[in-house]
Design an enzyme around this catalytic site. Sequence first.
Site, PDB file in Angstrom:
ATOM      1  N   THR A  38       0.306   1.457   6.720  1.00 16.74           N
ATOM      2  CA  THR A  38      -0.396   2.558   7.065  1.00 16.74           C
ATOM      3  C   THR A  38      -0.970   1.539   8.580  1.00 16.74           C
ATOM      4  O   THR A  38      -1.507   0.531   8.194  1.00 16.74           O
ATOM      5  CB  THR A  38      -1.807   2.146   5.941  1.00 16.74           C
ATOM      6  N   GLY A  39      -1.496   2.714   8.756  1.00 15.94           N
ATOM      7  CA  GLY A  39      -2.316   2.275  10.556  1.00 15.94           C
ATOM      8  C   GLY A  39      -1.437   3.000  11.541  1.00 15.94           C
ATOM      9  O   GLY A  39      -0.451   3.550  11.450  1.00 15.94           O
ATOM     10  N   GLY A  59       4.928  10.340  12.784  1.00 13.46           N
ATOM     11  CA  GLY A  59       4.424   8.533  13.096  1.00 13.46           C
ATOM     12  C   GLY A  59       5.903   8.014  11.902  1.00 13.46           C
ATOM     13  O   GLY A  59       6.734   8.551  11.793  1.00 13.46           O
ATOM     14  N   THR A  93      -3.381   6.671   6.003  1.00 10.03           N
ATOM     15  CA  THR A  93      -1.334   7.389   4.882  1.00 10.03           C
ATOM     16  C   THR A  93      -2.112   6.686   3.596  1.00 10.03           C
ATOM     17  O   THR A  93      -3.143   6.120   3.250  1.00 10.03           O
ATOM     18  CB  THR A  93      -0.716   6.153   5.924  1.00 10.03           C
TER      19      THR A  93
END
Length: 318
Positions: free
Chosen positions: A233-234, A212, A182
């Site tokens: 982000t992840g 997501g 991301t």
Amino acid sequence: MQKISLAIHGGAGTILKDDMTPELERAYLQGLADALEAGYVILEAGGSATNAVKAAVVSLEDNVLFNAGRGSVFTKEGVQEMDAAIMAGKDLTAGAVAGVRNVRNPVELAMEVMCNSNHVFLSGRGANDFAVRQGIKLEPDEFFFSQFRFDQWKQMQGSDDYSLDHTQQQTEELIKDKKFGTVGAVACDCNGNIAAATSTGGMTNKKYGRIGDSPLIGAGTYANNKTCAISCTGHGEPFIRSVAAYDVSCLMEYNGMTLIKAMNEVVNIKLPKMDGEGGMIGVDAAGNVALLFNSTGMYRGARSSDGRNFTGIYKDQI
């Protein structure tokens, strides 16, 4: 005097220095520096935080190294499906898109949703139809093709496995292990207004139209002048279940935590309990910036009028 600040990320995950060539490391750092410049010049000229985060994310979307826009990964059907969101902390307006195809810069489409529709979130064909109506630039499938993304997908094709931007040993010695690809930006402008934007190409070999956290307001993207602007982000599922971005804001508003303490609570205490790996960047209305992650690395950078100018990748870097 009001401090102006900009922070960006280009993904977090298992990013090890031993697994990357010096040339590729320089390319990633240059991509981060270019995105910082694109957003910061807007802040320096007195522009809005919203326009600054959009410009920074556009720069990252146009860079094939990052899993967003042009660099987006292949789905199980062998196409790119992209998600993005943007939010303004001044009035809590927001725009988001999911599952869009052939849109060169999904964050620009998210901005159009925020500013020129009566909605917050558009998806799939409807979002693409809105893109055409608003004159958003579209590109053919070939524009989004990159050999290393294709090779990555071919290794998984025919299976039900998926990958969060996982690359293997061939593909120009990219990165051997998982990376959450991301991209995002947060900013504080000269008027003390803050904003956040996030964009992603999602998972390699994803199916079922999976979405997501990136385009979900409160999960992967959030901004409120009273507290903070956050871009995450992840591994999206834990970030969604924990409403990670909004949780930082709540800890600040209702518990009186500072930005860095609230982000640490979410990134290093709450998310690991849910097997949530990744990170986030944040800024508050005073221009304070924080970049936290619980993975081995995160592509990240920051710049502010107090002289902070930083780009980094690995855990041992500030």
